[in-house]
Design a protein around this motif. Structure first.
Motif, PDB file in Angstrom:
ATOM      1  N   THR B 216     -13.745  -2.056  -1.424  1.00 36.66           N
ATOM      2  CA  THR B 216     -12.731  -1.414  -2.338  1.00 36.66           C
ATOM      3  C   THR B 216     -11.865  -0.405  -1.652  1.00 36.66           C
ATOM      4  OG1 THR B 216     -14.427   0.359  -3.006  1.00 36.66           O
ATOM      5  CG2 THR B 216     -14.298  -1.748  -4.322  1.00 36.66           C
ATOM      6  N   THR B 217     -10.773  -0.069  -2.301  1.00 38.73           N
ATOM      7  CA  THR B 217     -10.234   0.853  -1.705  1.00 38.73           C
ATOM      8  C   THR B 217     -11.025   2.265  -1.306  1.00 38.73           C
ATOM      9  OG1 THR B 217      -8.366   0.495  -2.821  1.00 38.73           O
ATOM     10  CG2 THR B 217      -7.751   2.211  -1.932  1.00 38.73           C
ATOM     11  N   THR B 218     -11.564   2.653  -2.275  1.00 39.61           N
ATOM     12  CA  THR B 218     -12.435   3.905  -1.968  1.00 39.61           C
ATOM     13  C   THR B 218     -13.621   3.575  -0.770  1.00 39.61           C
ATOM     14  OG1 THR B 218     -12.329   4.181  -4.480  1.00 39.61           O
ATOM     15  CG2 THR B 218     -13.887   5.599  -3.226  1.00 39.61           C
ATOM     16  N   GLU B 219     -14.156   2.581  -0.707  1.00 39.60           N
ATOM     17  CA  GLU B 219     -15.064   2.158   0.328  1.00 39.60           C
ATOM     18  C   GLU B 219     -14.247   2.242   1.667  1.00 39.60           C
ATOM     19  OE1 GLU B 219     -18.143  -0.574  -2.326  1.00 39.60           O
ATOM     20  OE2 GLU B 219     -16.607  -1.319  -1.133  1.00 39.60           O
ATOM     21  N   LEU B 220     -12.997   1.710   1.741  1.00 41.00           N
ATOM     22  CA  LEU B 220     -12.350   1.429   3.285  1.00 41.00           C
ATOM     23  C   LEU B 220     -12.059   2.697   3.469  1.00 41.00           C
ATOM     24  CD1 LEU B 220     -10.150  -1.693   2.419  1.00 41.00           C
ATOM     25  CD2 LEU B 220     -11.834  -1.493   3.894  1.00 41.00           C
ATOM     26  N   MET B 223     -14.678   4.907   4.990  1.00 45.70           N
ATOM     27  CA  MET B 223     -15.246   4.203   6.363  1.00 45.70           C
ATOM     28  C   MET B 223     -14.456   4.970   7.442  1.00 45.70           C
ATOM     29  SD  MET B 223     -14.976   0.158   5.609  1.00 45.70           S
ATOM     30  CE  MET B 223     -15.168  -0.364   7.342  1.00 45.70           C
ATOM     31  N   ILE B 224     -13.539   5.963   7.218  1.00 43.19           N
ATOM     32  CA  ILE B 224     -12.648   6.518   8.436  1.00 43.19           C
ATOM     33  C   ILE B 224     -13.211   8.077   8.076  1.00 43.19           C
ATOM     34  CG2 ILE B 224     -11.004   4.902   8.432  1.00 43.19           C
ATOM     35  CD1 ILE B 224      -9.154   6.858   7.001  1.00 43.19           C
ATOM     36  N   ASN B 297      -3.330   2.371   5.920  1.00 42.71           N
ATOM     37  CA  ASN B 297      -2.678   2.442   7.051  1.00 42.71           C
ATOM     38  C   ASN B 297      -3.606   3.248   8.080  1.00 42.71           C
ATOM     39  OD1 ASN B 297      -0.878   1.563   8.753  1.00 42.71           O
ATOM     40  ND2 ASN B 297      -0.034   3.861   9.000  1.00 42.71           N
ATOM     41  N   ASP B 298      -4.121   4.434   7.334  1.00 42.17           N
ATOM     42  CA  ASP B 298      -5.170   5.305   8.299  1.00 42.17           C
ATOM     43  C   ASP B 298      -6.230   4.539   8.454  1.00 42.17           C
ATOM     44  OD1 ASP B 298      -3.379   7.452   7.998  1.00 42.17           O
ATOM     45  OD2 ASP B 298      -3.924   7.983   6.080  1.00 42.17           O
ATOM     46  N   GLU B 302      -7.300   3.839  12.309  1.00 40.66           N
ATOM     47  CA  GLU B 302      -8.642   4.326  12.805  1.00 40.66           C
ATOM     48  C   GLU B 302      -9.289   3.063  13.323  1.00 40.66           C
ATOM     49  OE1 GLU B 302      -9.703   7.309  12.138  1.00 40.66           O
ATOM     50  OE2 GLU B 302     -11.848   7.259  12.647  1.00 40.66           O
ATOM     51  N   ILE B 303      -9.214   1.838  12.931  1.00 42.84           N
ATOM     52  CA  ILE B 303     -10.245   0.857  13.447  1.00 42.84           C
ATOM     53  C   ILE B 303      -9.365   0.116  14.378  1.00 42.84           C
ATOM     54  CG2 ILE B 303     -11.014  -1.424  12.791  1.00 42.84           C
ATOM     55  CD1 ILE B 303     -11.298  -0.434   9.775  1.00 42.84           C
ATOM     56  N   THR B 304      -8.136  -0.105  14.293  1.00 44.62           N
ATOM     57  CA  THR B 304      -7.492  -0.932  15.519  1.00 44.62           C
ATOM     58  C   THR B 304      -6.647  -0.072  16.579  1.00 44.62           C
ATOM     59  OG1 THR B 304      -5.347  -1.161  14.320  1.00 44.62           O
ATOM     60  CG2 THR B 304      -7.173  -2.772  13.755  1.00 44.62           C
ATOM     61  N   GLY B 305      -6.302   1.123  16.300  1.00 50.49           N
ATOM     62  CA  GLY B 305      -5.449   2.151  17.000  1.00 50.49           C
ATOM     63  C   GLY B 305      -3.994   1.600  16.912  1.00 50.49           C
ATOM     64  N   LYS B 306      -3.599   0.936  15.918  1.00 52.76           N
ATOM     65  CA  LYS B 306      -2.247   0.877  15.889  1.00 52.76           C
ATOM     66  C   LYS B 306      -1.935   0.650  14.405  1.00 52.76           C
ATOM     67  CE  LYS B 306      -3.194  -4.337  15.892  1.00 52.76           C
ATOM     68  NZ  LYS B 306      -2.825  -5.477  16.704  1.00 52.76           N
ATOM     69  N   GLN B 307      -0.639   0.934  14.090  1.00 58.57           N
ATOM     70  CA  GLN B 307      -0.090   1.013  12.771  1.00 58.57           C
ATOM     71  C   GLN B 307      -0.070  -0.366  12.050  1.00 58.57           C
ATOM     72  OE1 GLN B 307       0.959   3.706  11.009  1.00 58.57           O
ATOM     73  NE2 GLN B 307       0.774   5.294  12.884  1.00 58.57           N
ATOM     74  N   LEU B 308      -0.313  -0.328  10.694  1.00 60.87           N
ATOM     75  CA  LEU B 308      -0.398  -1.634   9.938  1.00 60.87           C
ATOM     76  C   LEU B 308       1.019  -2.466   9.962  1.00 60.87           C
ATOM     77  CD1 LEU B 308      -2.359  -3.286   8.009  1.00 60.87           C
ATOM     78  CD2 LEU B 308      -1.449  -1.944   6.211  1.00 60.87           C
ATOM     79  N   ARG B 309       2.033  -1.633   9.977  1.00 60.98           N
ATOM     80  CA  ARG B 309       3.454  -2.134  10.042  1.00 60.98           C
ATOM     81  C   ARG B 309       4.142  -2.493  11.426  1.00 60.98           C
ATOM     82  NH1 ARG B 309       5.808   0.494   4.670  1.00 60.98           N
ATOM     83  NH2 ARG B 309       4.424  -0.474   3.103  1.00 60.98           N
ATOM     84  N   ASP B 310       3.090  -2.287  12.528  1.00 59.59           N
ATOM     85  CA  ASP B 310       3.467  -2.622  13.825  1.00 59.59           C
ATOM     86  C   ASP B 310       4.377  -3.709  14.078  1.00 59.59           C
ATOM     87  OD1 ASP B 310       3.060  -0.194  14.747  1.00 59.59           O
ATOM     88  OD2 ASP B 310       1.378  -0.703  15.870  1.00 59.59           O
TER      89      ASP B 310
END
Lengths: 374, 310
Positions: B216-220, B223-224, B297-298, B302-310
């Motif tokens: 869920t959004t909260t769970e995700l 995670m960071i 996006n955070d 955090e997970i990939t080291g890049k922006q979601l909209r790259d």
């Protein structure tokens, strides 16, 4: 479900104005142009004008009654008038010849004499006529001497066009038959359009239809039937138009004319299906390939130059039998010219075979259940 | 389980589009597939729909293997594609009727369904319009109507709001919520994180053909490390006070520069109230206050080291 898909496919295709223009309006316009171009040439080239000829009015002429009768018959006014005759004294005849008012001057004698001032087709015809007359008369006299009881009919007509069905052959009909063949083959544009909307890798509509719980066979058959109905309608319209507007004859076997239109249209749609499914590439590439194919087939069927069809069938008979447009044109020609239907049925048989083969090839491609990429 | 995808591998030559991709969708969920362009969302959807060949893995829909001839499963699936999939030669009504007719044979029933779909997407005034006469937003609504008219149990929407005006977008999102309330399970792909966050009950984040996070959004967001960030305009803050602020509950780090105090939290609730109480109790004058929640996006960053909209 079948009729639901068919109904909407019919609507989709009938509202496609661009394809409708090329498959219906273009052939109608082309037919009209053919009529005003070749129709005019036909009347000029084939409307024979009587040859203006002077015969010297002298003792020899007045004493040759059989020749006078022949000349009278040939100068009889009407559609078959061969000579436009003046009987004048020698000086007058020479004057007319010098002026160019007559093509030649005939002096009657034991040997017929022809005077001309220049060479040409009309002069050659006159010479041929006199030679034939002299030979015929000599033969007749010889027969009369050897067998006085025999009768002899002088020949007044030297050549005659023969048609097995009684119709008058007309080379320009070839253009109209090729045009109708082209219209049948242009059914391929409906076929290719259908295939674009059938394959998931060709259009979003194709993808959406592939996801639906409807058997692909059912959709393909509905779409193909819609394309066939439209093509057949277009060909029928064109046939009606050129027949009633320009007097183009297709013989009197309506059922067989419709059969030719049907099988021809089916081969056209099948051709479009094959190009749409077999050519790898985008829509534009497929249309370019189809355009080139259609132009080539129509050219070889005599659309641009009527004798091409006969030339191909004489020199490359196999090519003639592989060309649906040539086969369709030949079907119409056979129906018009020949009294027997052997050639017609062979053409129809080969057309059916081509249609089946093309349909099988496209079916194999359309059967692909999943795509490598979309 | 409505959809189960296990270890799905799809290659385009040397490019691995899906790399052991997994997905499970329960009945009644709105599952969002979130990832940047080219991450493999649409490829995954096309494989689930049995349009694309794949190299490895299994796909079950409604408990049965999904194949091109799985007509029973297909009967209950609706699809709204990224590209508008309607016929330009048919009117709005005819398009919906046509596609509905591929699922529903009964003409009377179909008529009712089509009317409901038109009403649902608000195209009542445009029934006789041809697609080229519709605006981008209305065209998208028509695309949706064609996908939902037959009342599917599972609806897959692939980027349905691309190039849509805000008004139509809200209408579309509200419509999707309503369909879910009526019992339709939804798979929704997008690279708009705000949409996915608002709409989806569960989110699967994809990158380079792999599932990198799920929940869920909260769970995700939990995670960071990063949580809420609060910024306060303060004219003067002594270093002792800054050190005390760093000791407040859930404060991860805090710094003061250019008259701006920035406090990063790593969780907790009512952090803003706690900070404001501290400032008041120590009579520290402040001006504007800003609070930022962490975004998906955070999470992606955090997970990939890049922006979601790259």
């Amino acid at each position: 479900m079948f009729w639901h898909v068919f109904k909407y496919r019919l609507k989709c295709l009938l509202r496609d104005r661009i394809t409708l223009f090329w498959t219906l309006i273009f052939p109608l316009v082309l037919g009209t142009l053919f009529h005003f171009t070749f129709g005019h040439l036909t009347s000029d080239a084939e409307g024979f004008e009587a040859i203006k000829t002077a015969v010297i009015d002298d003792e020899a002429y007045r004493g040759n009654t059989p020749f006078q009768e022949v000349l009278q018959a040939l100068a009889e006014p009407g559609r078959d008038q061969f000579l436009d005759l003046v009987i004048v004294p020698a000086e007058e005849a020479e004057r007319l010849l010098d002026e160019g008012s007559v093509v030649g001057v005939i002096r009657v004698g034991e040997d017929m004499e022809l005077m001309v001032r220049r060479r040409g087709i009309r002069q050659s015809i006159l010479k041929s006529f006199l030679d034939t007359y002299s030979q015929t008369m000599n033969t007749a006299q010889a027969i009369a001497v050897e067998n006085p009881a025999a009768s002899f009919e002088p020949r007044l007509s030297f050549t005659e066009e023969i048609s097995f069905s009684g119709a008058k052959p007309d080379t320009n009909l070839g253009y109209f038959y090729a045009l109708i063949a082209m219209t049948c083959v242009y059914g391929s544009y409906w076929g290719i359009r259908n295939t674009m909307h059938l394959q998931a890798d060709q259009s979003p509509q194709g993808a959406r239809r592939s996801i639906a719980p409807t058997r692909k066979t059912r959709i393909v058959l509905s779409d193909t039937l819609a394309a066939l109905v439209i093509t057949l309608g277009e060909v029928s319209l064109l046939l009606t138009y050129v027949h009633f507007a320009f007097g183009i004859s297709f013989g009197d076997q309506l059922g067989l004319i419709l059969l030719t239109s049907l099988v021809g249209s089916a081969s056209g749609v099948a051709l479009g299906n094959v190009v749409g499914t077999s050519v790898r590439g985008d829509e534009n590439l497929k249309y370019v390939v189809l355009l080139i194919a259609n132009l080539t087939l129509s050219f070889l069927a005599g659309l641009m130059w009527a004798p091409m069809k006969d030339m191909v069938s004489q020199r490359f008979p196999l090519l003639g039998y592989l060309n649906p447009a040539a086969l369709i044109a030949d079907c119409f020609y056979s129906l018009h010219i020949y009294s027997t239907l052997q050639r017609f049925w062979i053409n129809i048989g080969v057309l059916c075979l081509i249609t089946v083969v093309l349909s099988l090839v496209s079916a194999i491609h359309l059967r692909r259940e999943r795509y490598a990429s979309l | 389980m409505l959809v189960r995808v296990e270890n799905l591998v799809k290659r385009y030559g040397d490019l691995v589009a899906l790399d052991h991709f997994n997905l499970e969708v329960q009945e009644g969920e709105i599952v969002g597939l979130l990832g940047p362009n080219g991450s493999g969302k649409t490829t995954a959807i096309n494989c689930i729909l049995a349009l694309l060949k794949y190299d490895k893995g299994t796909i079950d829909v409604f408990g049965h293997p999904m194949k091109p001839d799985a007509y029973e499963s297909k009967q209950n699936i609706g699809i709204v594609m990224q590209n508008v999939a309607v016929f330009r030669e048919l009117t709005v009504y005819e398009n919906i009727d046509y596609f509905c007719g591929l699922y529903v044979e009964d003409a009377k029933k179909r008529k009712e369904y089509v009317a409901e779909a038109i009403d649902f997407v608000g195209l009542g005034d445009f029934q006789t319009f041809f697609p080229h006469k519709l605006s981008g937003g209305l065209l998208r609504r028509l695309n949706i109507a064609c996908g939902i008219a037959h009342k599917p149990k599972l609806l897959i929407l692939d980027e349905p709001t691309v190039a849509v005006d805000p008004q139509s977008r809200n209408k579309i999102l509200e419509g999707i919520r309503e369909l879910n309330r009526q019992g339709t399970t939804i798979i929704y792909t997008s690279h708009y994180m705000e949409e996915v966050e608002q709409l989806c009950t569960r989110i699967v984040i994809i990158d380079q053909g792999r599932t990198i996070a799920e929940g869920t959004t909260t769970e995700l967001k939990s995670m960071i490390n990063g949580g809420e960030t609060i910024s306060v305009e303060i004219y003067l803050l002594e270093s002792e006070r800054l050190a005390e602020i760093r000791q407040l509950p859930h404060v991860n780090r805090a710094h003061y520069a250019d008259h701006l105090l920035t406090v990063h939290y790593d969780g907790g609730e009512h952090n803003l109230l706690g900070l404001l109480d501290y400032l008041k109790s120590h009579e520290i004058a402040f001006n504007k206050v800003f609070s930022e929640q962490p975004t998906l996006n955070d999470v992606f960053l955090e997970i990939t080291g890049k922006q979601l909209r790259d």
